[in-house]
Enzyme design. Sequence first.
Site, short mmCIF file in Angstrom:
data_model
loop_
_atom_site.label_atom_id
_atom_site.label_comp_id
_atom_site.label_asym_id
_atom_site.label_seq_id
_atom_site.Cartn_x
_atom_site.Cartn_y
_atom_site.Cartn_z
N ARG A 50 0.84 -1.19 0.00
CA ARG A 50 0.00 0.00 0.00
C ARG A 50 0.87 1.24 0.00
NH1 ARG A 50 -3.55 -2.20 5.11
NH2 ARG A 50 -4.16 -4.14 4.09
N ASP A 52 0.37 5.40 1.11
CA ASP A 52 -0.56 6.26 1.83
C ASP A 52 -1.15 7.35 0.93
OD1 ASP A 52 0.28 4.96 4.18
OD2 ASP A 52 1.88 6.43 4.51
N ARG A 199 8.46 7.21 6.09
CA ARG A 199 8.12 8.54 6.59
C ARG A 199 8.56 8.71 8.04
NH1 ARG A 199 1.94 9.00 5.33
NH2 ARG A 199 2.21 10.90 6.55
#
Lengths: 248, 248
Positions: A50, A52, A199
Amino acid sequence: MIRIKLILAYEGTDFSGWQIQLRDRTVQGELEKCLETIAGKPVRVHGSGRTDAGVHALGQVVHFDCADDRRNIPWQRALNSLLPRDVRVVDWAEVPDDFHARYGAVSKTYEYVLWHKQEFFLPHRRRFAWDCGPVEFSLMEEAAAVFIGEHDFAAFQNVGTPVSSTIRIITEISRHPGLAEHETVWRFSANGFLKQMVRNLMGCLVNCGRGKIRPEEVQTILENGDRSAAPATAPPQGLTLMNVEYLS
Amino acid sequence: MIRIKLILAYEGTDFSGWQIQLRDRTVQGELEKCLETIAGKPVRVHGSGRTDAGVHALGQVVHFDCADDRRNIPWQRALNSLLPRDVRVVDWAEVPDDFHARYGAVSKTYEYVLWHKQEFFLPHRRRFAWDCGPVEFSLMEEAAAVFIGEHDFAAFQNVGTPVSSTIRIITEISRHPGLAEHETVWRFSANGFLKQMVRNLMGCLVNCGRGKIRPEEVQTILENGDRSAAPATAPPQGLTLMNVEYLS
Protein backbone atom coordinates in the site's frame (compact mmCIF):
# COMPACT_ATOMS: atom_id res chain seq x y z
CA MET A 1 -6.18 -17.98 -16.95
CA ILE A 2 -3.28 -15.65 -17.60
CA ARG A 3 -1.45 -13.46 -15.08
CA ILE A 4 -0.49 -9.89 -16.01
CA LYS A 5 2.03 -7.69 -14.22
CA LEU A 6 1.78 -3.89 -14.53
CA ILE A 7 4.21 -1.15 -13.57
CA LEU A 8 2.27 1.92 -12.46
CA ALA A 9 3.13 5.59 -12.01
CA TYR A 10 0.74 7.78 -10.08
CA GLU A 11 0.59 11.15 -8.43
CA GLY A 12 -0.84 10.45 -5.00
CA THR A 13 -2.17 13.97 -4.33
CA ASP A 14 -5.80 13.30 -5.21
CA PHE A 15 -5.94 9.66 -4.07
CA SER A 16 -6.82 8.33 -0.62
CA GLY A 17 -3.86 6.01 -1.04
CA TRP A 18 -3.44 2.75 -2.94
CA GLN A 19 -5.91 0.42 -1.22
CA ILE A 20 -9.50 0.20 -2.44
CA GLN A 21 -12.11 1.79 -0.16
CA LEU A 22 -15.86 1.91 -0.18
CA ARG A 23 -16.23 5.64 -0.79
CA ASP A 24 -12.86 7.33 -1.33
CA ARG A 25 -10.95 7.56 -4.58
CA THR A 26 -8.00 5.15 -4.54
CA VAL A 27 -5.49 3.93 -7.14
CA GLN A 28 -6.58 0.31 -6.76
CA GLY A 29 -10.22 1.37 -7.06
CA GLU A 30 -9.66 3.32 -10.29
CA LEU A 31 -7.56 0.52 -11.77
CA GLU A 32 -10.08 -2.21 -10.94
CA LYS A 33 -12.88 -0.13 -12.48
CA CYS A 34 -10.96 0.10 -15.79
CA LEU A 35 -9.98 -3.58 -15.71
CA GLU A 36 -13.61 -4.56 -15.22
CA THR A 37 -14.50 -2.59 -18.35
CA ILE A 38 -11.85 -4.42 -20.37
CA ALA A 39 -12.30 -7.88 -18.85
CA GLY A 40 -16.08 -7.74 -18.78
CA LYS A 41 -16.18 -8.85 -15.14
CA PRO A 42 -14.72 -7.83 -11.77
CA VAL A 43 -10.92 -8.13 -11.51
CA ARG A 44 -9.00 -8.16 -8.24
CA VAL A 45 -5.62 -6.41 -8.35
CA HIS A 46 -2.73 -7.20 -5.98
CA GLY A 47 -0.21 -4.44 -5.34
CA SER A 48 3.35 -4.85 -4.06
CA GLY A 49 2.18 -2.91 -1.02
CA ARG A 50 0.00 0.00 0.00
CA THR A 51 0.99 3.60 -0.40
CA ASP A 52 -0.56 6.26 1.83
CA ALA A 53 -2.77 9.15 0.71
CA GLY A 54 -0.56 11.75 -0.96
CA VAL A 55 2.34 9.34 -1.58
CA HIS A 56 3.41 8.96 -5.23
CA ALA A 57 4.74 6.07 -7.28
CA LEU A 58 6.93 5.78 -10.33
CA GLY A 59 7.36 2.03 -10.09
CA GLN A 60 4.45 0.43 -8.21
CA VAL A 61 4.12 -3.23 -9.28
CA VAL A 62 0.75 -4.99 -9.38
CA HIS A 63 -0.64 -8.21 -10.82
CA PHE A 64 -4.05 -9.58 -11.73
CA ASP A 65 -5.50 -12.63 -13.45
CA CYS A 66 -7.85 -12.73 -16.39
CA ALA A 67 -9.28 -15.14 -18.90
CA ASP A 68 -7.13 -16.60 -21.68
CA ASP A 69 -9.19 -14.90 -24.36
CA ARG A 70 -7.87 -11.53 -23.13
CA ARG A 71 -4.32 -12.57 -24.04
CA ASN A 72 -3.95 -10.20 -27.00
CA ILE A 73 -4.98 -7.03 -25.25
CA PRO A 74 -2.35 -4.24 -25.42
CA TRP A 75 -2.71 -3.56 -21.69
CA GLN A 76 -0.74 -0.36 -21.50
CA ARG A 77 -2.60 1.42 -24.29
CA ALA A 78 -5.99 -0.06 -23.32
CA LEU A 79 -5.69 0.93 -19.65
CA ASN A 80 -4.16 4.34 -20.26
CA SER A 81 -7.06 5.24 -22.53
CA LEU A 82 -9.46 4.53 -19.64
CA LEU A 83 -7.50 5.53 -16.52
CA PRO A 84 -7.64 9.05 -15.05
CA ARG A 85 -4.67 11.27 -15.89
CA ASP A 86 -3.03 10.91 -12.47
CA VAL A 87 -2.30 7.22 -12.91
CA ARG A 88 -0.47 5.65 -15.86
CA VAL A 89 0.64 2.16 -16.82
CA VAL A 90 4.31 2.60 -17.75
CA ASP A 91 5.04 -1.05 -18.56
CA TRP A 92 3.44 -4.51 -18.47
CA ALA A 93 4.20 -8.16 -19.09
CA GLU A 94 2.49 -11.54 -18.98
CA VAL A 95 4.06 -13.43 -16.06
CA PRO A 96 4.07 -17.04 -14.79
CA ASP A 97 1.14 -17.82 -12.51
CA ASP A 98 3.41 -18.12 -9.47
CA PHE A 99 4.41 -14.45 -9.74
CA HIS A 100 2.99 -12.43 -6.85
CA ALA A 101 3.43 -8.64 -6.68
CA ARG A 102 3.40 -8.63 -2.88
CA TYR A 103 4.80 -11.97 -1.70
CA GLY A 104 7.44 -12.19 -4.44
CA ALA A 105 8.95 -8.75 -3.75
CA VAL A 106 12.50 -9.03 -2.40
CA SER A 107 13.43 -5.35 -2.30
CA LYS A 108 11.77 -1.95 -2.47
CA THR A 109 13.17 1.49 -3.05
CA TYR A 110 11.55 4.76 -2.04
CA GLU A 111 12.74 8.33 -2.51
CA TYR A 112 11.87 11.25 -0.26
CA VAL A 113 12.36 14.87 -1.35
CA LEU A 114 13.25 17.58 1.17
CA TRP A 115 13.21 21.34 0.50
CA HIS A 116 15.66 23.28 2.64
CA LYS A 117 14.82 26.96 2.15
CA GLN A 118 11.27 27.52 3.27
CA GLU A 119 11.14 31.14 2.06
CA PHE A 120 11.97 29.93 -1.46
CA PHE A 121 9.61 26.94 -1.54
CA LEU A 122 8.40 26.85 -5.13
CA PRO A 123 4.66 26.30 -5.69
CA HIS A 124 5.56 23.78 -8.42
CA ARG A 125 7.15 21.48 -5.89
CA ARG A 126 4.60 21.61 -3.08
CA ARG A 127 2.97 18.31 -4.05
CA PHE A 128 6.35 16.56 -4.25
CA ALA A 129 8.53 17.80 -1.39
CA TRP A 130 8.52 18.53 2.32
CA ASP A 131 9.71 22.08 3.06
CA CYS A 132 11.44 21.02 6.24
CA GLY A 133 13.87 23.96 6.20
CA PRO A 134 17.61 23.91 6.89
CA VAL A 135 19.22 20.72 8.22
CA GLU A 136 22.76 19.52 8.85
CA PHE A 137 23.38 16.68 6.36
CA SER A 138 26.30 15.20 8.28
CA LEU A 139 24.15 14.68 11.39
CA MET A 140 21.45 13.03 9.26
CA GLU A 141 23.94 10.74 7.59
CA GLU A 142 25.43 9.76 10.94
CA ALA A 143 21.94 8.84 12.15
CA ALA A 144 21.10 7.04 8.88
CA ALA A 145 24.08 4.73 9.44
CA VAL A 146 22.37 3.46 12.61
CA PHE A 147 19.47 2.14 10.51
CA ILE A 148 21.54 0.26 7.94
CA GLY A 149 21.41 -3.53 8.29
CA GLU A 150 18.97 -5.90 10.01
CA HIS A 151 17.03 -4.37 12.90
CA ASP A 152 13.71 -4.54 14.66
CA PHE A 153 11.98 -1.39 13.40
CA ALA A 154 9.01 -1.52 15.81
CA ALA A 155 9.74 2.07 16.89
CA PHE A 156 9.30 3.21 13.28
CA GLN A 157 6.04 1.46 12.50
CA ASN A 158 2.66 3.12 12.77
CA VAL A 159 -0.19 1.03 14.08
CA GLY A 160 -2.99 -0.35 11.95
CA THR A 161 -1.54 -3.23 9.96
CA PRO A 162 -0.76 -6.46 11.84
CA VAL A 163 2.56 -7.97 10.73
CA SER A 164 4.21 -11.23 11.78
CA SER A 165 7.59 -9.56 12.29
CA THR A 166 8.88 -6.00 12.61
CA ILE A 167 12.40 -7.01 11.59
CA ARG A 168 13.60 -5.56 8.26
CA ILE A 169 16.94 -5.22 6.47
CA ILE A 170 17.76 -1.73 5.23
CA THR A 171 20.38 -1.91 2.49
CA GLU A 172 20.66 1.75 1.55
CA ILE A 173 19.94 5.25 2.82
CA SER A 174 21.64 7.80 0.59
CA ARG A 175 21.41 11.49 -0.28
CA HIS A 176 21.23 12.80 -3.85
CA PRO A 177 20.83 16.22 -5.49
CA GLY A 178 17.22 17.27 -6.13
CA LEU A 179 15.57 18.45 -9.34
CA ALA A 180 15.51 22.00 -8.03
CA GLU A 181 17.98 24.09 -6.09
CA HIS A 182 17.40 23.83 -2.31
CA GLU A 183 16.20 20.22 -2.70
CA THR A 184 17.76 16.94 -1.64
CA VAL A 185 16.53 13.43 -2.41
CA TRP A 186 16.86 10.66 0.18
CA ARG A 187 16.79 7.12 -1.15
CA PHE A 188 15.71 4.22 1.10
CA SER A 189 16.07 0.57 0.06
CA ALA A 190 15.09 -2.44 2.17
CA ASN A 191 13.77 -5.96 1.82
CA GLY A 192 10.46 -4.46 2.93
CA PHE A 193 9.03 -1.56 4.91
CA LEU A 194 6.54 -1.46 7.77
CA LYS A 195 3.53 0.86 7.77
CA GLN A 196 4.74 4.47 7.28
CA MET A 197 8.27 3.31 8.07
CA VAL A 198 10.01 5.46 5.42
CA ARG A 199 8.12 8.54 6.59
CA ASN A 200 9.00 7.73 10.21
CA LEU A 201 12.68 7.24 9.37
CA MET A 202 12.68 10.50 7.39
CA GLY A 203 10.98 12.35 10.25
CA CYS A 204 13.66 11.07 12.59
CA LEU A 205 16.54 11.97 10.27
CA VAL A 206 15.21 15.51 9.77
CA ASN A 207 14.96 15.92 13.55
CA CYS A 208 18.61 14.83 13.77
CA GLY A 209 19.51 17.31 11.03
CA ARG A 210 17.80 20.06 13.02
CA GLY A 211 19.94 19.17 16.02
CA LYS A 212 16.92 18.10 18.08
CA ILE A 213 18.01 14.47 18.43
CA ARG A 214 21.60 13.29 18.62
CA PRO A 215 22.53 10.34 16.40
CA GLU A 216 23.39 8.33 19.56
CA GLU A 217 19.82 8.77 20.77
CA VAL A 218 18.57 7.23 17.54
CA GLN A 219 20.33 4.02 18.53
CA THR A 220 18.42 4.01 21.83
CA ILE A 221 15.06 4.72 20.16
CA LEU A 222 15.66 1.86 17.71
CA GLU A 223 16.69 -0.55 20.49
CA ASN A 224 13.79 0.33 22.79
CA GLY A 225 11.23 -0.25 20.01
CA ASP A 226 8.85 2.37 21.40
CA ARG A 227 7.02 4.30 18.65
CA SER A 228 5.90 7.00 21.10
CA ALA A 229 9.55 7.85 21.82
CA ALA A 230 10.37 8.32 18.14
CA PRO A 231 9.92 11.63 16.25
CA ALA A 232 6.81 12.50 14.22
CA THR A 233 6.02 11.02 10.83
CA ALA A 234 7.20 13.07 7.83
CA PRO A 235 4.36 14.32 5.59
CA PRO A 236 3.32 12.09 2.68
CA GLN A 237 3.84 14.34 -0.35
CA GLY A 238 7.66 14.05 -0.31
CA LEU A 239 7.56 10.29 -0.81
CA THR A 240 7.63 8.25 -4.03
CA LEU A 241 7.75 4.46 -4.45
CA MET A 242 10.46 4.14 -7.10
CA ASN A 243 11.04 0.48 -7.68
CA VAL A 244 10.15 -3.04 -6.51
CA GLU A 245 12.48 -5.94 -7.20
CA TYR A 246 11.74 -9.64 -7.65
CA LEU A 247 13.97 -12.71 -7.89
CA SER A 248 14.91 -13.44 -11.51
CA MET B 1 5.25 56.80 -0.90
CA ILE B 2 7.62 53.95 -1.60
CA ARG B 3 7.62 51.61 -4.59
CA ILE B 4 8.21 47.88 -4.08
CA LYS B 5 9.15 45.35 -6.74
CA LEU B 6 8.37 41.66 -6.19
CA ILE B 7 9.52 38.56 -8.06
CA LEU B 8 6.75 35.97 -8.01
CA ALA B 9 6.60 32.24 -8.66
CA TYR B 10 3.23 30.63 -9.15
CA GLU B 11 1.72 27.42 -10.39
CA GLY B 12 -0.99 28.52 -12.80
CA THR B 13 -3.11 25.35 -12.62
CA ASP B 14 -5.71 26.63 -10.18
CA PHE B 15 -5.69 30.29 -11.27
CA SER B 16 -7.82 31.94 -13.96
CA GLY B 17 -4.63 33.66 -15.08
CA TRP B 18 -2.79 36.69 -13.74
CA GLN B 19 -5.28 39.51 -14.19
CA ILE B 20 -7.77 40.32 -11.46
CA GLN B 21 -11.38 39.37 -12.16
CA LEU B 22 -14.65 39.93 -10.40
CA ARG B 23 -15.37 36.29 -9.55
CA ASP B 24 -12.54 34.01 -10.56
CA ARG B 25 -9.40 33.25 -8.57
CA THR B 26 -6.41 35.08 -10.08
CA VAL B 27 -2.81 35.69 -9.01
CA GLN B 28 -3.25 39.46 -8.98
CA GLY B 29 -6.47 39.08 -6.97
CA GLU B 30 -4.85 36.89 -4.31
CA LEU B 31 -1.82 39.17 -4.09
CA GLU B 32 -3.86 42.36 -3.76
CA LYS B 33 -5.96 40.74 -1.01
CA CYS B 34 -2.81 40.01 1.03
CA LEU B 35 -1.31 43.43 0.35
CA GLU B 36 -4.50 45.10 1.56
CA THR B 37 -4.19 43.15 4.82
CA ILE B 38 -0.61 44.36 5.29
CA ALA B 39 -1.06 47.93 4.03
CA GLY B 40 -4.38 48.50 5.74
CA LYS B 41 -5.96 49.80 2.51
CA PRO B 42 -6.45 48.68 -1.11
CA VAL B 43 -3.23 48.30 -3.10
CA ARG B 44 -3.10 48.13 -6.89
CA VAL B 45 -0.43 45.80 -8.31
CA HIS B 46 1.11 46.17 -11.76
CA GLY B 47 2.48 43.02 -13.40
CA SER B 48 5.03 42.84 -16.21
CA GLY B 49 2.26 41.30 -18.27
CA ARG B 50 -0.64 38.89 -18.04
CA THR B 51 -0.29 35.16 -17.99
CA ASP B 52 -3.17 32.94 -19.13
CA ALA B 53 -5.08 30.47 -16.98
CA GLY B 54 -2.89 27.41 -16.43
CA VAL B 55 0.36 29.21 -17.33
CA HIS B 56 3.06 29.21 -14.63
CA ALA B 57 5.71 31.69 -13.55
CA LEU B 58 9.08 31.41 -11.90
CA GLY B 59 10.03 35.05 -12.46
CA GLN B 60 6.95 37.25 -12.85
CA VAL B 61 7.82 40.84 -11.89
CA VAL B 62 5.29 43.18 -10.30
CA HIS B 63 5.35 46.52 -8.52
CA PHE B 64 3.10 48.47 -6.18
CA ASP B 65 3.21 51.62 -4.10
CA CYS B 66 2.57 52.00 -0.41
CA ALA B 67 2.94 54.51 2.38
CA ASP B 68 6.39 55.39 3.77
CA ASP B 69 5.51 53.97 7.18
CA ARG B 70 5.46 50.48 5.61
CA ARG B 71 9.16 50.78 4.70
CA ASN B 72 10.39 48.26 7.25
CA ILE B 73 8.09 45.43 6.30
CA PRO B 74 9.93 42.21 5.36
CA TRP B 75 7.75 41.79 2.24
CA GLN B 76 8.77 38.29 1.29
CA ARG B 77 8.13 36.77 4.69
CA ALA B 78 5.02 38.86 5.35
CA LEU B 79 3.39 38.05 2.02
CA ASN B 80 4.37 34.37 1.98
CA SER B 81 2.74 33.91 5.36
CA LEU B 82 -0.55 35.19 3.91
CA LEU B 83 -0.48 34.01 0.28
CA PRO B 84 -1.95 30.65 -0.78
CA ARG B 85 0.60 27.90 -1.34
CA ASP B 86 0.51 28.10 -5.14
CA VAL B 87 2.02 31.58 -5.25
CA ARG B 88 5.28 32.65 -3.58
CA VAL B 89 7.33 35.81 -3.38
CA VAL B 90 10.85 34.66 -4.27
CA ASP B 91 12.53 38.06 -4.04
CA TRP B 92 11.75 41.75 -3.53
CA ALA B 93 13.38 45.18 -3.47
CA GLU B 94 12.50 48.80 -2.91
CA VAL B 95 12.85 50.51 -6.30
CA PRO B 96 12.94 54.12 -7.57
CA ASP B 97 9.49 55.56 -8.24
CA ASP B 98 10.08 55.57 -12.00
CA PHE B 99 10.40 51.78 -12.08
CA HIS B 100 7.44 50.21 -13.88
CA ALA B 101 7.04 46.43 -14.08
CA ARG B 102 5.25 46.62 -17.43
CA TYR B 103 6.53 49.69 -19.28
CA GLY B 104 10.11 49.27 -18.09
CA ALA B 105 10.47 45.66 -19.26
CA VAL B 106 12.96 45.34 -22.11
CA SER B 107 13.04 41.56 -22.49
CA LYS B 108 11.04 38.51 -21.43
CA THR B 109 11.89 34.84 -21.42
CA TYR B 110 9.40 31.99 -21.42
CA GLU B 111 9.99 28.24 -21.41
CA TYR B 112 7.64 25.65 -22.87
CA VAL B 113 7.90 21.94 -21.98
CA LEU B 114 7.01 19.24 -24.50
CA TRP B 115 6.57 15.54 -23.75
CA HIS B 116 7.32 13.26 -26.67
CA LYS B 117 6.16 9.79 -25.69
CA GLN B 118 2.45 9.94 -25.00
CA GLU B 119 2.24 6.34 -23.70
CA PHE B 120 4.82 7.22 -21.03
CA PHE B 121 3.37 10.58 -19.99
CA LEU B 122 4.01 10.71 -16.26
CA PRO B 123 1.16 11.91 -14.03
CA HIS B 124 3.66 14.10 -12.16
CA ARG B 125 4.28 16.20 -15.26
CA ARG B 126 0.75 16.66 -16.54
CA ARG B 127 0.39 20.15 -15.07
CA PHE B 128 3.73 21.24 -16.54
CA ALA B 129 4.06 19.76 -20.02
CA TRP B 130 2.18 19.23 -23.28
CA ASP B 131 2.21 15.57 -24.33
CA CYS B 132 2.42 16.45 -27.99
CA GLY B 133 4.00 13.13 -28.95
CA PRO B 134 6.93 12.51 -31.34
CA VAL B 135 8.27 15.42 -33.39
CA GLU B 136 11.27 15.99 -35.66
CA PHE B 137 13.47 18.55 -33.87
CA SER B 138 15.40 19.56 -37.00
CA LEU B 139 12.17 20.63 -38.74
CA MET B 140 11.14 22.63 -35.68
CA GLU B 141 14.51 24.34 -35.47
CA GLU B 142 14.41 25.20 -39.16
CA ALA B 143 11.00 26.80 -38.63
CA ALA B 144 12.14 28.55 -35.43
CA ALA B 145 14.88 30.29 -37.40
CA VAL B 146 12.16 32.02 -39.46
CA PHE B 147 10.89 33.75 -36.30
CA ILE B 148 14.23 35.09 -35.09
CA GLY B 149 14.65 38.85 -35.48
CA GLU B 150 12.18 41.70 -35.95
CA HIS B 151 8.88 40.70 -37.54
CA ASP B 152 5.21 41.57 -37.54
CA PHE B 153 3.73 38.72 -35.49
CA ALA B 154 0.05 39.53 -36.23
CA ALA B 155 -0.50 35.93 -37.40
CA PHE B 156 0.60 34.70 -33.96
CA GLN B 157 -1.53 36.98 -31.81
CA ASN B 158 -4.90 35.99 -30.40
CA VAL B 159 -7.59 38.63 -30.31
CA GLY B 160 -8.74 40.39 -27.18
CA THR B 161 -6.00 42.85 -26.23
CA PRO B 162 -5.61 45.98 -28.37
CA VAL B 163 -1.94 46.80 -29.02
CA SER B 164 -0.39 49.73 -30.86
CA SER B 165 1.97 47.51 -32.82
CA THR B 166 2.27 43.79 -33.55
CA ILE B 167 5.98 44.06 -34.33
CA ARG B 168 8.29 42.27 -31.90
CA ILE B 169 11.95 41.23 -31.86
CA ILE B 170 12.59 37.58 -31.01
CA THR B 171 16.16 37.13 -29.83
CA GLU B 172 16.17 33.44 -28.98
CA ILE B 173 14.29 30.21 -29.61
CA SER B 174 16.34 27.27 -28.34
CA ARG B 175 15.85 23.66 -27.32
CA HIS B 176 17.12 22.22 -24.01
CA PRO B 177 16.92 18.85 -22.24
CA GLY B 178 13.90 18.44 -19.95
CA LEU B 179 13.76 17.45 -16.28
CA ALA B 180 12.41 14.02 -17.25
CA GLU B 181 13.26 11.61 -20.02
CA HIS B 182 11.04 12.17 -23.11
CA GLU B 183 10.85 15.91 -22.35
CA THR B 184 12.30 18.90 -24.17
CA VAL B 185 12.26 22.53 -23.06
CA TRP B 186 11.85 25.33 -25.62
CA ARG B 187 13.08 28.76 -24.56
CA PHE B 188 11.64 31.90 -26.16
CA SER B 189 13.12 35.37 -25.56
CA ALA B 190 11.85 38.62 -27.08
CA ASN B 191 11.51 42.31 -26.31
CA GLY B 192 7.85 41.49 -25.68
CA PHE B 193 5.17 39.01 -26.64
CA LEU B 194 1.66 39.52 -27.99
CA LYS B 195 -1.37 37.80 -26.48
CA GLN B 196 -0.79 34.00 -26.48
CA MET B 197 2.13 34.53 -28.87
CA VAL B 198 4.46 31.96 -27.27
CA ARG B 199 1.71 29.33 -27.28
CA ASN B 200 0.93 30.17 -30.91
CA LEU B 201 4.60 29.93 -31.92
CA MET B 202 4.92 26.64 -30.03
CA GLY B 203 1.77 25.26 -31.68
CA CYS B 204 3.23 26.16 -35.06
CA LEU B 205 6.63 24.62 -34.31
CA VAL B 206 5.06 21.37 -33.10
CA ASN B 207 3.01 21.21 -36.30
CA CYS B 208 6.24 21.61 -38.25
CA GLY B 209 7.84 18.87 -36.16
CA ARG B 210 4.93 16.58 -37.00
CA GLY B 211 5.54 17.23 -40.69
CA LYS B 212 2.17 18.94 -41.15
CA ILE B 213 3.63 22.32 -42.10
CA ARG B 214 6.86 22.84 -44.00
CA PRO B 215 9.27 25.44 -42.60
CA GLU B 216 8.89 27.42 -45.89
CA GLU B 217 5.17 27.69 -45.24
CA VAL B 218 5.88 29.27 -41.86
CA GLN B 219 7.53 32.16 -43.70
CA THR B 220 4.34 32.66 -45.72
CA ILE B 221 2.08 32.52 -42.64
CA LEU B 222 4.28 35.08 -40.89
CA GLU B 223 4.32 37.41 -43.92
CA ASN B 224 0.57 37.20 -44.55
CA GLY B 225 -0.23 38.09 -40.95
CA ASP B 226 -3.42 36.04 -40.93
CA ARG B 227 -4.08 34.34 -37.58
CA SER B 228 -6.70 32.02 -39.10
CA ALA B 229 -4.04 30.56 -41.42
CA ALA B 230 -1.69 29.75 -38.52
CA PRO B 231 -1.81 26.48 -36.53
CA ALA B 232 -3.72 26.09 -33.26
CA THR B 233 -2.54 27.52 -29.94
CA ALA B 234 -0.51 25.13 -27.76
CA PRO B 235 -2.15 24.31 -24.40
CA PRO B 236 -1.27 26.55 -21.43
CA GLN B 237 0.17 24.08 -18.93
CA GLY B 238 3.51 23.66 -20.74
CA LEU B 239 4.35 27.35 -20.42
CA THR B 240 6.29 29.18 -17.69
CA LEU B 241 7.30 32.85 -17.53
CA MET B 242 10.94 32.54 -16.47
CA ASN B 243 12.38 36.00 -16.37
CA VAL B 244 11.74 39.69 -17.14
CA GLU B 245 14.61 42.07 -17.73
CA TYR B 246 14.87 45.82 -17.14
CA LEU B 247 17.47 48.39 -18.07
CA SER B 248 20.02 48.59 -15.23
